[in-house]
Structures are given as C-alpha cells and as structure tokens.
Design a protein around this motif. Structure first.
Motif, PDB file in Angstrom:
ATOM      1  N   LYS A   1       0.807  -1.262  -0.093  1.00 50.25           N
ATOM      2  CA  LYS A   1       0.123  -0.136  -0.115  1.00 50.25           C
ATOM      3  C   LYS A   1       0.829   1.171  -0.090  1.00 50.25           C
ATOM      4  CE  LYS A   1      -4.551   0.538   1.770  1.00 50.25           C
ATOM      5  NZ  LYS A   1      -5.563  -0.131   2.426  1.00 50.25           N
ATOM      6  N   GLU A   2       1.732   1.330   0.863  1.00 44.15           N
ATOM      7  CA  GLU A   2       2.883   2.266   0.908  1.00 44.15           C
ATOM      8  C   GLU A   2       3.324   2.519  -0.644  1.00 44.15           C
ATOM      9  OE1 GLU A   2       5.903   2.445   3.799  1.00 44.15           O
ATOM     10  OE2 GLU A   2       4.800   1.419   5.177  1.00 44.15           O
ATOM     11  N   TYR A   3       3.422   1.889  -1.511  1.00 44.85           N
ATOM     12  CA  TYR A   3       3.995   2.255  -2.834  1.00 44.85           C
ATOM     13  C   TYR A   3       3.048   2.529  -3.692  1.00 44.85           C
ATOM     14  CZ  TYR A   3       6.072   0.542  -7.305  1.00 44.85           C
ATOM     15  OH  TYR A   3       6.559   0.553  -8.480  1.00 44.85           O
ATOM     16  N   LEU A   4       2.093   1.873  -3.528  1.00 42.46           N
ATOM     17  CA  LEU A   4       0.852   1.955  -4.672  1.00 42.46           C
ATOM     18  C   LEU A   4       0.129   3.499  -4.289  1.00 42.46           C
ATOM     19  CD1 LEU A   4      -0.959  -1.365  -4.555  1.00 42.46           C
ATOM     20  CD2 LEU A   4       0.661  -0.477  -5.980  1.00 42.46           C
ATOM     21  N   ARG A   5      -0.047   4.008  -3.102  1.00 41.35           N
ATOM     22  CA  ARG A   5      -0.589   5.170  -2.883  1.00 41.35           C
ATOM     23  C   ARG A   5      -0.200   6.334  -3.282  1.00 41.35           C
ATOM     24  NH1 ARG A   5       1.232   8.012   1.434  1.00 41.35           N
ATOM     25  NH2 ARG A   5       2.837   6.979   2.568  1.00 41.35           N
ATOM     26  N   LEU A   6       1.117   6.404  -3.525  1.00 44.21           N
ATOM     27  CA  LEU A   6       2.024   7.553  -4.224  1.00 44.21           C
ATOM     28  C   LEU A   6       1.830   7.651  -5.733  1.00 44.21           C
ATOM     29  CD1 LEU A   6       5.280   7.341  -2.112  1.00 44.21           C
ATOM     30  CD2 LEU A   6       3.451   8.859  -1.820  1.00 44.21           C
ATOM     31  N   GLN A   7       1.048   6.677  -6.347  1.00 47.39           N
ATOM     32  CA  GLN A   7       1.009   6.757  -7.739  1.00 47.39           C
ATOM     33  C   GLN A   7      -0.483   6.499  -8.201  1.00 47.39           C
ATOM     34  OE1 GLN A   7       3.356   3.534  -9.405  1.00 47.39           O
ATOM     35  NE2 GLN A   7       3.856   3.209  -7.299  1.00 47.39           N
ATOM     36  N   GLY A   8      -0.665   7.643  -8.865  1.00 46.80           N
ATOM     37  CA  GLY A   8      -2.245   8.045  -9.441  1.00 46.80           C
ATOM     38  C   GLY A   8      -2.626   6.791 -10.543  1.00 46.80           C
ATOM     39  N   ARG A   9      -1.656   6.171 -11.011  1.00 53.98           N
ATOM     40  CA  ARG A   9      -2.165   4.680 -11.920  1.00 53.98           C
ATOM     41  C   ARG A   9      -2.801   3.798 -11.138  1.00 53.98           C
ATOM     42  NH1 ARG A   9       3.190   1.272 -13.444  1.00 53.98           N
ATOM     43  NH2 ARG A   9       4.431   1.617 -11.374  1.00 53.98           N
ATOM     44  N   PHE A  10      -2.815   3.847  -9.504  1.00 52.31           N
ATOM     45  CA  PHE A  10      -3.311   2.779  -8.829  1.00 52.31           C
ATOM     46  C   PHE A  10      -4.491   3.147  -8.076  1.00 52.31           C
ATOM     47  CE2 PHE A  10       1.262   1.019  -9.128  1.00 52.31           C
ATOM     48  CZ  PHE A  10       0.786  -0.103  -9.916  1.00 52.31           C
ATOM     49  N   ARG A  11      -4.809   4.623  -8.376  1.00 51.84           N
ATOM     50  CA  ARG A  11      -5.444   4.976  -7.468  1.00 51.84           C
ATOM     51  C   ARG A  11      -7.144   4.432  -7.419  1.00 51.84           C
ATOM     52  NH1 ARG A  11      -7.051  10.277 -10.257  1.00 51.84           N
ATOM     53  NH2 ARG A  11      -4.844  10.226 -10.241  1.00 51.84           N
ATOM     54  N   HIS A  12      -7.504   3.575  -8.372  1.00 52.83           N
ATOM     55  CA  HIS A  12      -8.763   3.188  -8.369  1.00 52.83           C
ATOM     56  C   HIS A  12      -8.829   1.908  -7.832  1.00 52.83           C
ATOM     57  CE1 HIS A  12      -6.181   1.807 -11.469  1.00 52.83           C
ATOM     58  NE2 HIS A  12      -6.810   0.608 -11.593  1.00 52.83           N
ATOM     59  N   LEU A  13      -7.701   1.198  -7.424  1.00 54.85           N
ATOM     60  CA  LEU A  13      -7.684  -0.033  -6.783  1.00 54.85           C
ATOM     61  C   LEU A  13      -8.565  -0.295  -5.550  1.00 54.85           C
ATOM     62  CD1 LEU A  13      -3.977  -1.311  -7.281  1.00 54.85           C
ATOM     63  CD2 LEU A  13      -6.119  -1.564  -8.744  1.00 54.85           C
ATOM     64  N   THR A  14      -9.225  -1.482  -5.288  1.00 54.37           N
ATOM     65  CA  THR A  14      -9.976  -1.684  -4.340  1.00 54.37           C
ATOM     66  C   THR A  14      -9.145  -2.443  -3.270  1.00 54.37           C
ATOM     67  OG1 THR A  14     -10.795  -3.828  -5.086  1.00 54.37           O
ATOM     68  CG2 THR A  14     -12.027  -1.914  -5.551  1.00 54.37           C
ATOM     69  N   ASP A  15      -9.434  -2.510  -2.085  1.00 56.64           N
ATOM     70  CA  ASP A  15      -8.836  -3.208  -0.960  1.00 56.64           C
ATOM     71  C   ASP A  15      -8.578  -4.515  -1.334  1.00 56.64           C
ATOM     72  OD1 ASP A  15      -8.574  -0.939   0.454  1.00 56.64           O
ATOM     73  OD2 ASP A  15     -10.125  -1.507   2.068  1.00 56.64           O
ATOM     74  N   GLU A  16      -9.484  -5.299  -2.077  1.00 59.31           N
ATOM     75  CA  GLU A  16      -9.405  -6.679  -2.380  1.00 59.31           C
ATOM     76  C   GLU A  16      -8.380  -6.917  -3.321  1.00 59.31           C
ATOM     77  OE1 GLU A  16     -13.104  -7.446  -4.009  1.00 59.31           O
ATOM     78  OE2 GLU A  16     -13.508  -9.083  -2.714  1.00 59.31           O
ATOM     79  N   MET A  17      -8.278  -5.879  -4.266  1.00 55.50           N
ATOM     80  CA  MET A  17      -7.329  -6.093  -5.358  1.00 55.50           C
ATOM     81  C   MET A  17      -5.779  -5.891  -4.902  1.00 55.50           C
ATOM     82  SD  MET A  17      -8.864  -4.177  -8.862  1.00 55.50           S
ATOM     83  CE  MET A  17      -7.470  -4.515  -9.684  1.00 55.50           C
ATOM     84  N   ILE A  18      -5.753  -4.918  -3.840  1.00 57.03           N
ATOM     85  CA  ILE A  18      -4.637  -4.742  -3.234  1.00 57.03           C
ATOM     86  C   ILE A  18      -3.872  -5.944  -2.486  1.00 57.03           C
ATOM     87  CG2 ILE A  18      -3.374  -3.226  -1.240  1.00 57.03           C
ATOM     88  CD1 ILE A  18      -5.073  -0.984  -2.335  1.00 57.03           C
TER      89      ILE A  18
END
Ligand SMILES: Cc1ncc(C[n+]2csc(CCOP(=O)(O)OP(=O)(O)O)c2C)c(N)n1
Ligand code: SF4
Ligand SMILES: [Mg+2]
Lengths: 310, 391
Positions: free
Chosen positions: A271-288
């Motif tokens: 999550k720490e990595y993904l949250r800094l990137q707009g390309r992952f903004r739409h991800l649901t908790d399940e996908m993460i």
C-alpha cells in the motif's frame, strides 16, 4: 524530501557526464537517471545501440545530441540485433587489424516495450548467440514515449491509456512479465535487476556485466512520474519503495546462481508504494490484497532460490 | 582472362562474397535464396573467408545486424527473398537513410498470398522506394560481377548507399552457368577494404539515427534523394573501370537490335534472354522488333531509357509484378514517366507476364507483340493485360 537519508558524495564515480545535461526528459525522470548512471559506470569506451522510446526521443533531436559517446538509434524492436552487429563488427575489424585492439563495451538500451514486447525475439536471438554485450532494459512499465500505453511489463492493476480503469475493467488485468527470468533462461553468464534509487548497486552491476565475457542482461526499474502519475520529487523514494515492498527485488543471476542483493526480513506493505501513484488510485482493498499476496509469494520463491543458489 | 567454371549461380554469388572479403554475413534461410547462405556458411566454416557469419532468428534481425556491423565500418552482406524481404522492409529504409553501404542479394520470389515460392518481382517492388541502389541482373555472370561493382560503388564516399542485386529466383539462382572468375589479385585492386567516412567508435563519438522534426526532415530526405541520383555517374564510371579490367562492359539500359526497330520489347531481369530469342525469330520474319533491357532500377536511368526508346513507335513493356488496383506494372509506370515529357513518344502497351514463375517462352513474347501492335494500330493508348491468364 527523502526521510532518514544521509546525503554523501560518491567519490569513486566520475564527475564526467556522457549523457549530457540539457536533454528533454520530464522532471523527475528516473529512466534518464538510469541511463546516466549506466554511462558513468563504464566511461567513454562504450558504444550504445538505443531503441526508439523516451530516451531516444529526449536525447537526439536533429541536429542536436546529448550523447558524448558513440550512440546509434535504428528502430524500436531490433536493438539487440543492432548491438549484435556492432559487437561482431568491432570484433572482426580488430581481428583483421583494421582498427586497433582495445576493449569497447557494446550496450543495447531499450524500454520495457522495446524489450518485453516487440523486441523479445531479437533479444532472445542475441542472448542465444551469446554476443559479448550488455542489454539494459529501462523499465518504466508502459510505452511512455507514445503516451502511456500498456506493455507486458505493466503491473497488474495499473491504469494506462490502453488499459484504462473503467467500470468493467480495473486497469491492467495481466501480471508483469518476468523479463529477468526469461533472460536467465537463456543461460547467459550474467543477469541482474537494478534501480537508480540504489545507484552504487546499479553501477556495480553494470561494471560486473562489462567484465564478464558474453551476454549480460540488466533490468532497471525506472520510475516515470508522467506515466505513473506520481510527484516528480518522489521518484527516488518510489524506487526505494518498489524494492522495500518486494515489488521489484534487486538480485543477480550469475552463471545460473541467484543472489538477492538486498534481502528484507520483512517487506513493507505494498500500500505504501501504490498510494503514491495515480495509476493505482482506483484499486480496491481486495485487489491490493491480491497484489500483496502475489508479491509475497514471488518474493519467497526468489529468497529460496537465493538461499539455494539456483 | 580469369578461369571459366561451370557452377550454380547461387554458389557463384557466394564465391563473389568471399572474394570481396566481406567482414560480416548475417542471413536467414528462405527458398530460393538458401543456397547462397548455405554455401557462405561452408566457406566461413572452412576458414576460406575470415568473416563473422550469423544465421540469425529472423530476416529483420539479419538486416539489423548488418546495419549495426556496417556502422562500425565492417563490410556486411545479407540475402533474402519474398517473405524475408517483407520482414526486413522497415530496416531497408533505415539502412539507406543512415547511408550504410550494405549489399543484399534478393533472389526474387512471389510475395504471399497465396503462398508461392516461385519467381517474379513482387517482393522487390514492395521496397522500390527504399532508397537503395538497385540492379536487375540477367545471368549468373552479372550476379558475380555485381557483387564487386556494388561494394565499390556503394562504399565510394561520394555515394554511400546500400545496394540490392535482384536476381530471379530458381531461373537464375538454381541453374548452372559458365562463370568467368576474376583473379583474387585483380579483385583486391578493384575493391580495397572499406574506409568509412564515419564509424561507431569511442575515439570519435558520433550520433547516428537521430530523429527529425518536420522543420528538418524534408531537408534530410532531399539530401538523400540528391545523393542517390548523383550516384549514377559513379556507377557508370565503375562499370567502365570494371569493363576495362574484365572485358565485360555494363550499361544502365542494354539494347538488342533496337536501333531501327518500330516495336521494342522492354524487360527487366533474366526474362530478357528469352525475349532476345523471340526478337531473333521476329527479325527472321522481317518484322521490325528490338529489345531494351533495364539493368539499373535505382537510380532510374531516365536519359538512357529515352535514348534507347524514343525513336520507336510501340513499346511493349513486360512487368513481373502487379500494382493491384494501380496503373499497371511498376516498370511500365516508370517507362511512361520517363517519356511523358517528350513531344514525340512511343505508345506503351503493358503486359504482366510470368508472375509466380509461370513460364514465358519466346512465342509468348511474339503473341504479346502481335496483340500490342494490332491494338495500338487500332488506336488503343493504355494497353494493359495480365498475360496468359485463364478466365
Ligand atoms: C515497429 C514499431 N511499432 C510501433 C512504434 C511506435 N513506438 C515507438 S516507441 C514506442 C513505445 C516505447 O515504449 P518503451 O519501449 O517501453 O520505451 P519508453 O518510451 O517507455 O521509455 C512505440 C509503441 C515504432 N516506433 N515502431
Ligand atoms: S515520460 Fe516518463 S520515462 Fe519518458 S521522459 Fe517523461 S518521465 Fe521519463
Ligand atoms: Mg516503457
């Protein structure tokens, strides 16, 4: 700002620039940084064959050039073959006494698209033939030059212009192709992954690749703020997070032996990595969670291999 | 005089590559080019030629390797046919744009579909505008000779262009012909090692293959266009020198019983030899027919063609490729363009014949001439037909 980092000057590294400043890459482009470091690692006795892509476009608008070393751009999908030609050309001319004998390192440079997709066949051919060259893939996880389209190196869940997150599809629905493993499957003497956020590690690997006779493949994760929809001043940090979360582990495969360059007993949450990137903004908790599981599993496999050595 | 030896034309081509002391060979096998690659790999394996030989994973890479090696200053060679040429098409434009004097022999074969391995010119016509010097040869001797001629011209600093030698697949590539070999000493004198103007080397770093914005692209294209046209005098000069050396003189356009002929057959490639037999027969019958054979396809020899044809009444142009939905065959298009500006010009009748290896015998040429002469007499100005097709 990078927290908890002591800034120090690297004395072992040349201050000379071979990829000159003034090129046209975006702010915070870590791909340009990767290219710059590769050149610094080897100095002037190199020849670069470059693929079409961001690094070519930002550096060579006729009649200007950013290159202080011989640099050759031919096309998008054939960089490994062009580099093969350069390597054999030099070899035969030296053998026949038409140019003086000296060590010149041939480097092929291509993006993830030019490597994992359209250039895969030429790369496989060159690795199989075993040319004495270094193939550097600067992986920014999409076709950035042409406007952020997906590649087979785009990670699961990332939104790109051809894998957009929509109502029916959550961005890229395939998993990132493991190029380093594909290269290693050719039984070449040296394969490594690197990231410019770890400059000394990267430089050391490039030098090792140059020293080892035969083909070498280095896969460099290159943060692209434009395509990743991240802040330009976060690129170095993002590269570090990619490694620390296990998304992009740094390792070598030397004559078939796996070795993790840095091992983390406990990976940081993805999550720490993904949250800094707009390309992952739409991800649901399940996908993460799905991504987290996959990373954990892949990392364990790699760690096991590194322990076993093969 | 050199030794005269009977050998397969593909073998003669490979022998010439050996004698040209080529540094890098990279190719991918495809019928009917295969015998050249096979023989070259043998030559290198036996140590008869000190070269790097790579039978690579595709034609695209074969050409790419040649592009890379040529850029370092190594004399490079490849050969292919049809589908292979199609696969390297992208690279052919780059090789000429970067002014790399590679040599490629194309054993001409039909482009799919339907798949066919037999001979016509559809493959090479696909890359007609790729900016290479392009020869069409008529027999094995010409293939052999043009390997030396091509490197000599292409590597000249006033030229610096890659060259294609087109030779008809099977019809030439697989037949045994008497070939007069040139002594190695003579070859070495005629063709010294390649001295590139620029090469990829750290001692003198250059950037090759930069991209051009619209503000400068047109200028680079014009430079290429001017340079390719300007290679014609050099080609003529080298042909003359080669003739003095071997007694075999070549010209961009060859004529046979053409000077006083009312009707001229115009051909390109090996079909010219059959056409000359037909001309002899028609002459015996007292008909005023001659033959014009085009050897140099690019740069196109406009002046020589005009000189050879303008006096005639009818031109019967035989093409070996179809420009589907277009104005007729590519050779006829060029011929028409060449004579268009002339106030008094012959009428052109265009036949597409012998596509995909269908045999064209002397009597076929006679039938074509018959038909063209009658229809032109009746006032037809744009005669065009795929000859001998069952409907
Ligand atoms: C044969 C061919 N197909 C498509 C293109 C268009 N094209 C040029 S660069 C590029 C994408 C480059 O992506 P990548 O290799 O990942 O490099 P990046 O720009 O991301 O650094 C594409 C699709 C091309 N030049 N040639
Ligand atoms: S798009 Fe990305 S990779 Fe390309 S120059 Fe900009 S930041 Fe660098
Ligand atoms: Mg990319």
């Amino acid at each position: 700002m990078i927290e908890n980092l002591n800034v120090f000057a690297v004395r072992t590294l040349t201050q000379k620039e071979y990829f000159a400043p003034g090129h046209r890459s975006c702010q915070g482009c870590a791909e340009a940084l990767a290219v710059r470091l590769v050149c610094k690692a080897l100095g002037r006795n190199i020849i670069i064959a470059a693929a079409t892509g961001c690094m070519e476009i930002v550096s060579s608008p006729l009649p200007y050039t950013s290159w202080r070393v011989p640099w050759f751009h031919c096309a998008f999908e054939n960089t490994a073959a062009v580099a093969s030609g350069i390597e054999v050309g030099l070899k035969v001319l030296m053998r026949k006494g038409r140019i003086p004998k000296k060590k010149i390192v041939t480097i092929a440079m291509a993006g993830d698209g030019g490597t994992a997709d359209i250039g895969l066949q030429a790369l496989s051919g060159a690795l199989e033939r075993g040319h004495d060259f270094i193939y550097v893939c600067t992986d920014n996880e999409a076709y950035m030059n042409t406007g952020i389209q997906r590649s087979s190196s785009t990670p699961f869940g990332a939104s790109t212009t051809t894998s957009p997150a929509g109502k029916m599809k959550p961005g890229q629905i395939t998993w990132k192709k493991n190029m380093a493993a594909i290269a290693a499957a050719h039984s070449i003497p040296y394969v490594a992954t690197a990231c410019p956020s770890y400059p000394l590690d990267l430089i050391q690997k490039v030098r090792k690749a140059a020293d080892i006779p035969g083909a070498a493949y280095i896969h460099i994760l290159s943060v692209c703020p434009t395509g990743w929809r991240s802040a330009p001043d976060q690129s170095i940090k993002l590269g570090r997070l990619a490694v620390e979360t296990g998304t992009f582990p740094l390792y070598e495969v030397e004559r078939g032996k796996y070795h993790l360059s840095i091992d983390f007993p406990k990976l940081k949450p993805i999550k720490e990595y993904l949250r800094l990137q707009g390309r992952f903004r739409h991800l649901t908790d399940e996908m993460i969670e799905e991504i987290q599981d996959r990373i954990q599993r892949d990392y364990e496999i790699l760690r096991e291999r590194s322990k076993r050595g093969f | 005089m050199g030794k005269r030896v009977g050998m397969e034309v593909s073998i003669a081509a490979a022998e010439a590559v050996k004698q040209a002391n080529v540094d890098v060979i990279s190719a991918y096998p495809i019928t009917p080019q295969t015998h050249i690659v096979e023989h070259l790999s043998e030559i290198v394996a036996n140590g008869e030629l000190d070269a790097e030989f790579f039978c690579v994973e595709s034609e695209h890479s074969a050409m790419s390797i040649c592009i890379g090696s040529e850029a370092t200053g190594a004399r490079s060679f490849t050969c292919t046919s049809a589908q292979g040429l199609a696969l390297m098409a992208e690279m052919t434009y780059i090789a000429s744009g970067l002014r790399l004097p590679i040599l490629m022999i194309v054993a001409n074969r039909t482009l799919s579909a339907p798949l066919s391995i037999w001979n016509d010119h559809s493959d090479t016509m696909m890359i007609r505008d790729c900016g290479w010097i392009q020869f069409f040869v008529e027999n094995g001797q010409e293939v052999y000779d043009h390997v030396f001629i091509s490197y000599r011209v292409g590597e000249d600093r006033s030229v610096l262009f890659p060259t294609i030698i087109n030779m008809d697949g099977f019809i030439l590539s697989h037949v045994i012909e008497p070939i007069e070999l040139i002594d190695q000493e003579k070859v070495d004198k005629f063709l010294p090692p390649y001295q590139p103007l620029y090469r990829l080397h750290p001692d003198q770093p250059v950037t090759m293959g930069a991209f051009a914005l619209p503000a400068i692209f047109a200028e680079t294209k014009k430079a290429q266009e001017v340079a390719l046209r300007a290679s014609l005098p050099k080609i003529l000069e080298v042909w003359k020198e080669f003739g003095d050396l071997t007694g075999r003189y070549y010209h961009p356009v060859e004529t046979y019983k053409a000077e006083d002929a009312e009707t001229l057959l115009v051909t390109m490639g090996s079909i010219g030899e059959t056409a000359s037999v037909a001309v002899d027969r028609m002459r015996e019958e007292g008909r005023s027919v001659g033959l014009v054979k085009i050897r140099l396809w690019r740069p196109f020899p406009f002046e020589a063609l005009k000189q050879a044809t303008l006096h005639a009444k009818n031109l019967v142009v035989i093409d070996r490729a179809v420009s589907v939905g277009g104005p007729g065959g590519p050779v006829a298009s060029e011929v028409k363009a060449a004579i268009y500006g002339e106030p008094l010009r012959p009428t052109v009748y265009n036949f597409i014949a012998g596509i995909s290896g269908r045999d064209v015998a002397p009597f076929d040429f006679i039938k074509m001439v018959d038909k063209a002469e009658i229809e032109i007499e009746e006032g037809k100005k744009d005669g065009y037909e795929l000859y001998g097709v069952r409907e």
